[in-house]
Design a protein around this motif. Structure first.
Motif, PDB file in Angstrom:
ATOM      1  N   GLN A  57       8.785  -7.304   4.831  1.00 43.10           N
ATOM      2  CA  GLN A  57       9.219  -7.154   6.222  1.00 43.10           C
ATOM      3  C   GLN A  57       8.029  -7.451   7.127  1.00 43.10           C
ATOM      4  O   GLN A  57       6.894  -7.063   6.822  1.00 43.10           O
ATOM      5  N   LYS A  58       8.255  -8.122   8.244  1.00 39.93           N
ATOM      6  CA  LYS A  58       7.160  -8.529   9.120  1.00 39.93           C
ATOM      7  C   LYS A  58       6.375  -7.350   9.672  1.00 39.93           C
ATOM      8  O   LYS A  58       5.190  -7.461   9.957  1.00 39.93           O
ATOM      9  N   GLU A  59       7.026  -6.210   9.817  1.00 38.67           N
ATOM     10  CA  GLU A  59       6.345  -5.076  10.444  1.00 38.67           C
ATOM     11  C   GLU A  59       5.566  -4.217   9.448  1.00 38.67           C
ATOM     12  O   GLU A  59       4.834  -3.299   9.844  1.00 38.67           O
ATOM     13  N   ASP A  60       5.693  -4.491   8.144  1.00 37.17           N
ATOM     14  CA  ASP A  60       5.060  -3.639   7.123  1.00 37.17           C
ATOM     15  C   ASP A  60       3.670  -4.151   6.725  1.00 37.17           C
ATOM     16  O   ASP A  60       3.440  -5.358   6.617  1.00 37.17           O
ATOM     17  N   VAL A  61       2.768  -3.213   6.478  1.00 38.29           N
ATOM     18  CA  VAL A  61       1.422  -3.512   5.975  1.00 38.29           C
ATOM     19  C   VAL A  61       1.258  -2.808   4.626  1.00 38.29           C
ATOM     20  O   VAL A  61       1.454  -1.593   4.531  1.00 38.29           O
ATOM     21  N   TYR A  62       0.919  -3.581   3.611  1.00 35.57           N
ATOM     22  CA  TYR A  62       0.673  -3.027   2.276  1.00 35.57           C
ATOM     23  C   TYR A  62      -0.821  -3.075   1.985  1.00 35.57           C
ATOM     24  O   TYR A  62      -1.512  -4.034   2.353  1.00 35.57           O
ATOM     25  N   SER A  63      -1.314  -2.055   1.309  1.00 39.21           N
ATOM     26  CA  SER A  63      -2.754  -1.958   1.056  1.00 39.21           C
ATOM     27  C   SER A  63      -3.021  -1.528  -0.379  1.00 39.21           C
ATOM     28  O   SER A  63      -2.215  -0.822  -0.998  1.00 39.21           O
ATOM     29  N   CYS A  64      -4.164  -1.973  -0.878  1.00 42.88           N
ATOM     30  CA  CYS A  64      -4.662  -1.543  -2.192  1.00 42.88           C
ATOM     31  C   CYS A  64      -5.910  -0.703  -1.925  1.00 42.88           C
ATOM     32  O   CYS A  64      -6.894  -1.198  -1.344  1.00 42.88           O
ATOM     33  N   LYS A  65      -5.868   0.556  -2.308  1.00 46.84           N
ATOM     34  CA  LYS A  65      -6.961   1.488  -2.058  1.00 46.84           C
ATOM     35  C   LYS A  65      -7.669   1.810  -3.369  1.00 46.84           C
ATOM     36  O   LYS A  65      -7.032   2.210  -4.342  1.00 46.84           O
ATOM     37  N   VAL A  66      -8.993   1.631  -3.390  1.00 43.35           N
ATOM     38  CA  VAL A  66      -9.773   1.825  -4.619  1.00 43.35           C
ATOM     39  C   VAL A  66     -10.848   2.879  -4.388  1.00 43.35           C
ATOM     40  O   VAL A  66     -11.620   2.803  -3.424  1.00 43.35           O
TER      41      VAL A  66
END
Length: 239
Positions: A208-217
């Motif tokens: 979705q254009k409004e979503d931000v996904y992140s990888c946290k380490v």
């Protein structure tokens, strides 16, 4: 942490005219040979066979608990091993049980092996502590979809964290800052073969254009968590 030394011997040569490979059979010992171990080889073995003796030091809870393991392996089959937690040799195969009895009955030799916990394991601990225990390598992170991105079409988001040391690490996936706990698959931590490790997480998602996904380490080489973001192509990441 583990220290290991390996002594390998190869014998024999490929020759179709030679007999069938035969494990060295032990002979009965005479009273005058109580300190020796004799073997009889019925005929010259065919091909190449491998005899290994592997000594390992396991350092558990830092260096609070140290374990010495000595393993004798013939053609990839363990025959007999010594475990300092037990204090004697333990036979695995028929030949291994014969060897275990002989070595356990040899008081001087058994005391020598027991002493290796100090002379081999503990004496080498300080040599490997800094390069191994204190070694830290910062990971790299890659986060991207596995397939071409089409809005509202199911996809897989992949987070690859690689090149880190030591092995312990915590990787989480975030959606709009919140941790995602479902529809995630993990490869587990895998060695790279160069004293670093990697781990891959896969997550099912619908772009979705409004979503931000992140990888946290989170890793001991980092002063604070490292976060890498992915957003729908063309959309701007908020700061």
């Amino acid at each position: 942490m583990k220290i290991a030394s390996e002594n390998i011997k190869e014998k024999g040569a490929k020759d179709e005219s030679l007999g069938t490979p035969v494990w060295i059979e032990p002979m009965a010992l005479s009273e005058d040979e109580s300190k020796k171990l004799s073997f009889s080889i019925p005929r010259k073995p065919k091909g190449v066979f491998l005899l290994q003796k592997i000594s390992e030091c396991l350092f558990l809870n830092g260096n609070q608990d140290i374990v010495l393991l000595i393993r004798t392996i013939y053609n990839k089959e363990e025959q007999v091993y010594y475990d300092s937690r037990v204090g004697n040799f333990i036979g695995v195969t028929v030949v291994g049980k014969f060897l275990a009895k002989h070595w356990n009955d040899d008081t001087a030799y058994l005391e020598h092996v027991k002493g290796m916990l100090e002379t081999f394991c503990k004496s080498n601990y300080n040599l490997v502590k800094k390069p191994l225990m204190e070694r830290k390598v910062i990971p790299t992170i890659t986060i991207r979809p596995l397939k071409a991105v089409i809005q509202e079409h199911p996809n897989l988001l992949m987070c690859v964290t690689s090149g880190f040391y030591p092995q312990s690490i915590n990787v989480t996936l975030l959606k709009n800052g919140g941790e995602v706990t479902h529809d995630i698959a993990s490869s587990g931590v895998i060695p790279n073969g160069d004293w670093t490790y990697q781990i891959t997480l896969l997550m099912e998602f619908i772009p979705q254009k409004e979503d931000v996904y992140s990888c946290k380490v989170e890793h001991s080489s980092l002063k604070e968590p490292m976060i890498m973001d992915w957003k729908y192509p063309g959309a701007k990441l908020s700061k």
